[in-house]
Design a protein around this motif. Structure first.
Motif, PDB file in Angstrom:
ATOM      1  N   GLU A   1      46.928  15.542  -6.333  1.00  0.00           N
ATOM      2  CA  GLU A   1      46.760  14.177  -6.833  1.00  0.00           C
ATOM      3  C   GLU A   1      46.157  13.264  -5.759  1.00  0.00           C
ATOM      4  OE1 GLU A   1      49.455  10.830  -9.240  1.00  0.00           O
ATOM      5  OE2 GLU A   1      50.402  12.590  -8.332  1.00  0.00           O
ATOM      6  N   THR A   2      46.612  13.427  -4.532  1.00  0.00           N
ATOM      7  CA  THR A   2      46.100  12.605  -3.429  1.00  0.00           C
ATOM      8  C   THR A   2      44.658  12.966  -3.095  1.00  0.00           C
ATOM      9  OG1 THR A   2      48.338  12.478  -2.519  1.00  0.00           O
ATOM     10  CG2 THR A   2      46.525  11.890  -1.051  1.00  0.00           C
ATOM     11  N   PHE A   3      44.372  14.253  -3.084  1.00  0.00           N
ATOM     12  CA  PHE A   3      43.028  14.736  -2.780  1.00  0.00           C
ATOM     13  C   PHE A   3      42.023  14.185  -3.786  1.00  0.00           C
ATOM     14  CE2 PHE A   3      39.755  18.139  -2.959  1.00  0.00           C
ATOM     15  CZ  PHE A   3      39.350  18.119  -1.640  1.00  0.00           C
ATOM     16  N   ILE A   4      42.362  14.212  -5.066  1.00  0.00           N
ATOM     17  CA  ILE A   4      41.472  13.696  -6.105  1.00  0.00           C
ATOM     18  C   ILE A   4      41.284  12.188  -5.955  1.00  0.00           C
ATOM     19  CG2 ILE A   4      41.289  13.284  -8.595  1.00  0.00           C
ATOM     20  CD1 ILE A   4      42.507  16.051  -9.022  1.00  0.00           C
ATOM     21  N   ALA A   5      42.349  11.478  -5.571  1.00  0.00           N
ATOM     22  CA  ALA A   5      42.240  10.028  -5.383  1.00  0.00           C
ATOM     23  C   ALA A   5      41.293   9.676  -4.238  1.00  0.00           C
ATOM     24  CB  ALA A   5      43.624   9.444  -5.108  1.00  0.00           C
TER      25      ALA A   5
ATOM     26  N   ALA B   1      26.841  15.088  -0.917  1.00  0.00           N
ATOM     27  CA  ALA B   1      28.255  14.741  -0.958  1.00  0.00           C
ATOM     28  C   ALA B   1      28.732  14.471  -2.380  1.00  0.00           C
ATOM     29  CB  ALA B   1      28.513  13.528  -0.074  1.00  0.00           C
ATOM     30  N   VAL B   2      27.871  13.831  -3.203  1.00  0.00           N
ATOM     31  CA  VAL B   2      28.240  13.579  -4.603  1.00  0.00           C
ATOM     32  C   VAL B   2      28.425  14.892  -5.351  1.00  0.00           C
ATOM     33  CG1 VAL B   2      27.401  12.672  -6.795  1.00  0.00           C
ATOM     34  CG2 VAL B   2      27.189  11.303  -4.720  1.00  0.00           C
ATOM     35  N   VAL B   3      27.474  15.803  -5.169  1.00  0.00           N
ATOM     36  CA  VAL B   3      27.594  17.116  -5.813  1.00  0.00           C
ATOM     37  C   VAL B   3      28.850  17.835  -5.314  1.00  0.00           C
ATOM     38  CG1 VAL B   3      26.525  19.383  -6.059  1.00  0.00           C
ATOM     39  CG2 VAL B   3      25.108  17.319  -6.163  1.00  0.00           C
ATOM     40  N   GLY B   4      29.082  17.753  -4.001  1.00  0.00           N
ATOM     41  CA  GLY B   4      30.276  18.375  -3.440  1.00  0.00           C
ATOM     42  C   GLY B   4      31.551  17.769  -3.993  1.00  0.00           C
ATOM     43  N   ALA B   5      31.577  16.438  -4.138  1.00  0.00           N
ATOM     44  CA  ALA B   5      32.770  15.767  -4.664  1.00  0.00           C
ATOM     45  C   ALA B   5      33.054  16.195  -6.102  1.00  0.00           C
ATOM     46  CB  ALA B   5      32.596  14.253  -4.581  1.00  0.00           C
ATOM     47  N   LEU B   6      32.006  16.329  -6.913  1.00  0.00           N
ATOM     48  CA  LEU B   6      32.202  16.777  -8.295  1.00  0.00           C
ATOM     49  C   LEU B   6      32.761  18.197  -8.339  1.00  0.00           C
ATOM     50  CD1 LEU B   6      28.959  15.362  -9.975  1.00  0.00           C
ATOM     51  CD2 LEU B   6      31.310  14.564 -10.294  1.00  0.00           C
ATOM     52  N   LEU B   7      32.226  19.065  -7.504  1.00  0.00           N
ATOM     53  CA  LEU B   7      32.737  20.446  -7.454  1.00  0.00           C
ATOM     54  C   LEU B   7      34.178  20.476  -6.970  1.00  0.00           C
ATOM     55  CD1 LEU B   7      29.618  22.300  -5.981  1.00  0.00           C
ATOM     56  CD2 LEU B   7      30.443  22.357  -8.342  1.00  0.00           C
TER      57      LEU B   7
ATOM     58  N   LEU C   1      41.794  25.020  -5.349  1.00  0.00           N
ATOM     59  CA  LEU C   1      41.543  24.950  -3.915  1.00  0.00           C
ATOM     60  C   LEU C   1      42.827  24.683  -3.143  1.00  0.00           C
ATOM     61  CD1 LEU C   1      39.567  24.789  -1.502  1.00  0.00           C
ATOM     62  CD2 LEU C   1      39.282  22.356  -2.026  1.00  0.00           C
ATOM     63  N   VAL C   2      43.588  23.703  -3.585  1.00  0.00           N
ATOM     64  CA  VAL C   2      44.826  23.348  -2.879  1.00  0.00           C
ATOM     65  C   VAL C   2      45.856  24.456  -2.998  1.00  0.00           C
ATOM     66  CG1 VAL C   2      46.757  21.727  -2.827  1.00  0.00           C
ATOM     67  CG2 VAL C   2      44.418  20.880  -3.111  1.00  0.00           C
ATOM     68  N   GLU C   3      45.946  25.084  -4.169  1.00  0.00           N
ATOM     69  CA  GLU C   3      46.903  26.176  -4.354  1.00  0.00           C
ATOM     70  C   GLU C   3      46.578  27.349  -3.437  1.00  0.00           C
ATOM     71  OE1 GLU C   3      49.997  28.399  -5.471  1.00  0.00           O
ATOM     72  OE2 GLU C   3      49.672  26.348  -6.193  1.00  0.00           O
ATOM     73  N   VAL C   4      45.303  27.710  -3.382  1.00  0.00           N
ATOM     74  CA  VAL C   4      44.905  28.834  -2.525  1.00  0.00           C
ATOM     75  C   VAL C   4      45.079  28.476  -1.056  1.00  0.00           C
ATOM     76  CG1 VAL C   4      42.943  30.244  -1.799  1.00  0.00           C
ATOM     77  CG2 VAL C   4      43.322  29.801  -4.227  1.00  0.00           C
ATOM     78  N   ALA C   5      44.766  27.232  -0.712  1.00  0.00           N
ATOM     79  CA  ALA C   5      44.796  26.824   0.697  1.00  0.00           C
ATOM     80  C   ALA C   5      46.212  26.651   1.218  1.00  0.00           C
ATOM     81  CB  ALA C   5      44.006  25.530   0.870  1.00  0.00           C
ATOM     82  N   PHE C   6      47.090  26.035   0.418  1.00  0.00           N
ATOM     83  CA  PHE C   6      48.391  25.630   0.961  1.00  0.00           C
ATOM     84  C   PHE C   6      49.594  26.137   0.165  1.00  0.00           C
ATOM     85  CE2 PHE C   6      45.350  22.221   2.075  1.00  0.00           C
ATOM     86  CZ  PHE C   6      45.436  22.301   3.455  1.00  0.00           C
ATOM     87  N   GLY C   7      49.378  26.731  -0.978  1.00  0.00           N
ATOM     88  CA  GLY C   7      50.492  27.089  -1.844  1.00  0.00           C
ATOM     89  C   GLY C   7      51.235  28.343  -1.413  1.00  0.00           C
ATOM     90  N   ARG C   8      51.864  28.288  -0.269  1.00  0.00           N
ATOM     91  CA  ARG C   8      52.639  29.439   0.207  1.00  0.00           C
ATOM     92  C   ARG C   8      53.700  28.961   1.190  1.00  0.00           C
ATOM     93  NH1 ARG C   8      47.686  29.667   2.352  1.00  0.00           N
ATOM     94  NH2 ARG C   8      47.033  31.164   0.772  1.00  0.00           N
ATOM     95  N   GLY C   9      54.643  29.825   1.455  1.00  0.00           N
ATOM     96  CA  GLY C   9      55.682  29.532   2.433  1.00  0.00           C
ATOM     97  C   GLY C   9      56.510  28.322   2.038  1.00  0.00           C
ATOM     98  N   ALA C  10      56.725  27.431   2.993  1.00  0.00           N
ATOM     99  CA  ALA C  10      57.570  26.256   2.770  1.00  0.00           C
ATOM    100  C   ALA C  10      56.867  25.162   1.978  1.00  0.00           C
ATOM    101  CB  ALA C  10      58.028  25.701   4.122  1.00  0.00           C
TER     102      ALA C  10
END
Length: 454
Positions: free
Chosen positions: A351-355, A317-323, A331-340
């Protein structure tokens, strides 16, 4: 003799490894479909009032259903795994969960009036015409999840984790299809699809997948179920840490502004989906083995195995969190950056995801440790106290930090998980030291087991 023991040990490792790979593969598929569902929801409606209403409507019933299912899982899987004949108990549990389904549907009618009282008086959500329908559908989904969750528990207890994982796959498929085909009906298409998919899988699991896993309940089964009640109540309080956050968010996020609840919901679901890839296999496959070690009174062996699994999962999980921290904007742009879901929505979600990432590793550790704690026969109310304390800490921290919007609530989320992971670790080490004495293992046998000379 030694060669035979080695052969059996290698066979056991191959069996566990194969099941881990299978469960992880199905979990990945489930997470990918769930990810597509959230992405489609965000693209169609953005981080606005409609999706806020969806997350608000699902908060209380999904938390309650998750609480019941998780409590049954943590409290009953070890007992069902050790039982010589649990068919009557399984039949009785099915009757109980059907009663819970009916009760939750009835409660959905009352919740249409009562649940909106959680919102601030000036909330724009109160003006939405579909809010009542969303709340009722959410309670229907919660009831169906309890029934399906029982079948997952039975599959895991009988060491059929792959079947258990497969039953969780179709509900998200139905929800995604409903959003695609009936999206013109609004966001209510999603809980409607979830209710249909969960109901169909619960029916299939009950009548086609189980085999001869149930019998007509006997009086002894009822007595056994009654004996589980204290453990179930204790586990429900302990599990509040893993489900109660959505209710806390539903209370504080609308007070932080429109779109905050959507941002929190998407971020948490993304983290939970990723975390499931790390923890699903060990939790489903290894819990019966944790229970076996605890049942033998092998305290040193229990600590060695559980802490080893926890360390591996936590390090992953630590390695995953760093990645994830390095790739969060992409990741967020590819996942959600479309449409509305516009650029401002993407920036707030990043910002929230990183927090929330600092708490991601602690959450994984807490999940493994809590499941291991409930394999101990002397684990009673301490895990329950720790679970309730998590909810209380998260509620207070959210109240202090919600003025900073979704990122502030993300910081509260992380701090709360660090608390639970640390206290669970101390509790497991402390309780497992008295394991042999608790179940009456002879001192000489305890000594031989502790030194590995059995």
């Amino acid at each position: 003799m030694e060669g035979l023991k080695s052969e059996r040990f290698l066979s056991l490792l191959r069996t566990i490894g194969g099941r881990l790979i299978g469960v992880t593969g199905v979990t990945i598929a489930t997470s990918v479909i769930g990810f597509f569902l959230q992405a489609a929801l965000a693209a169609r409606f953005g981080a606005g009032l409609e999706v806020d209403a969806y997350f608000f409507a699902m908060s209380v019933p999904s938390a309650l259903a998750g609480l019941l299912v998780a409590a049954m899982s943590y409290a009953l899987v070890p007992s069902l795994a050790r039982a010589d004949d649990a068919r009557g108990l399984a039949g009785l549990l099915e009757l109980v969960t059907l009663g819970v389904l009916i009760l939750m549907v009835l409660c959905g009618g009352a919740a249409m009036i009562l649940q909106p009282l959680m919102l601030p008086p000036d909330s724009a959500m109160l003006q939405l015409q579909d809010l009542g329908l969303l709340i009722f559908l959410g309670w229907c989904v919660g009831g169906a999840q309890v029934v399906l969750g029982l079948k997952v528990i039975q599959f895991n207890a009988s060491r059929r984790p792959l079947t258990a994982a497969l039953t969780n796959l179709p509900p998200n498929v139905f929800a995604l299809l409903a959003l695609t085909v009936a999206g013109s009906a609004g966001v209510s298409a999603v809980p409607a699809g979830l209710a249909i998919g969960t109901g169909i899988m619960a029916t299939l699991a009950a009548f086609f997948f189980s085999g001869p896993a149930r019998a007509w309940p006997r009086r002894s089964d009822l007595n056994q179920l009654i004996s589980f009640v204290p453990a179930l109540v204790s586990a429900a309080f302990a599990m509040s840490a893993f489900t109660g956050f959505v209710v806390v968010d539903a209370f504080w996020a609308p007070r932080a502004g429109t779109g905050v609840l959507t941002t929190l919901g998407l971020s948490q679901r993304l983290l939970v989906a990723i975390g499931s890839l790390i923890v699903a296999g060990p939790s489903a496959v290894l819990t019966p083995y944790f229970a076996t070690l605890a049942g033998r009174g092998d305290g040193p062996g229990f600590r060695r195995v559980t802490l080893g699994v926890t360390a591996v999962a936590g390090l992953s999980a630590v390695v995953g969190a760093l990645l994830l921290w390095l790739t969060a904007p992409l990741l967020v742009e590819v996942a959600f950056g479309r449409g509305a879901f516009d650029a401002d929505d993407v920036a707030r979600l990043v910002e929230t995801f990183i927090a929330m990432l600092p708490g991601f590793s602690a959450m994984i550790v807490a999940v493994i440790l809590t499941r291991a704690l409930y394999c101990l026969p002397n684990a009673t109310w301490l895990p329950a106290l720790l679970g309730v304390s998590w909810v209380a800490i998260y509620f207070v921290m959210s109240g202090l930090l919600h003025h900073y919007g979704a990122p502030g609530l993300g910081v509260a989320y992380s701090l709360s998980w660090f608390w639970l992971a640390a206290t669970n670790l101390v509790a497991l080490i402390w309780l497992s030291r008295g394991l042999g004495n608790e179940i009456g293992v002879a001192p000489s046998l305890k000594h031989r087991r502790g030194t590995g000379q059995i």
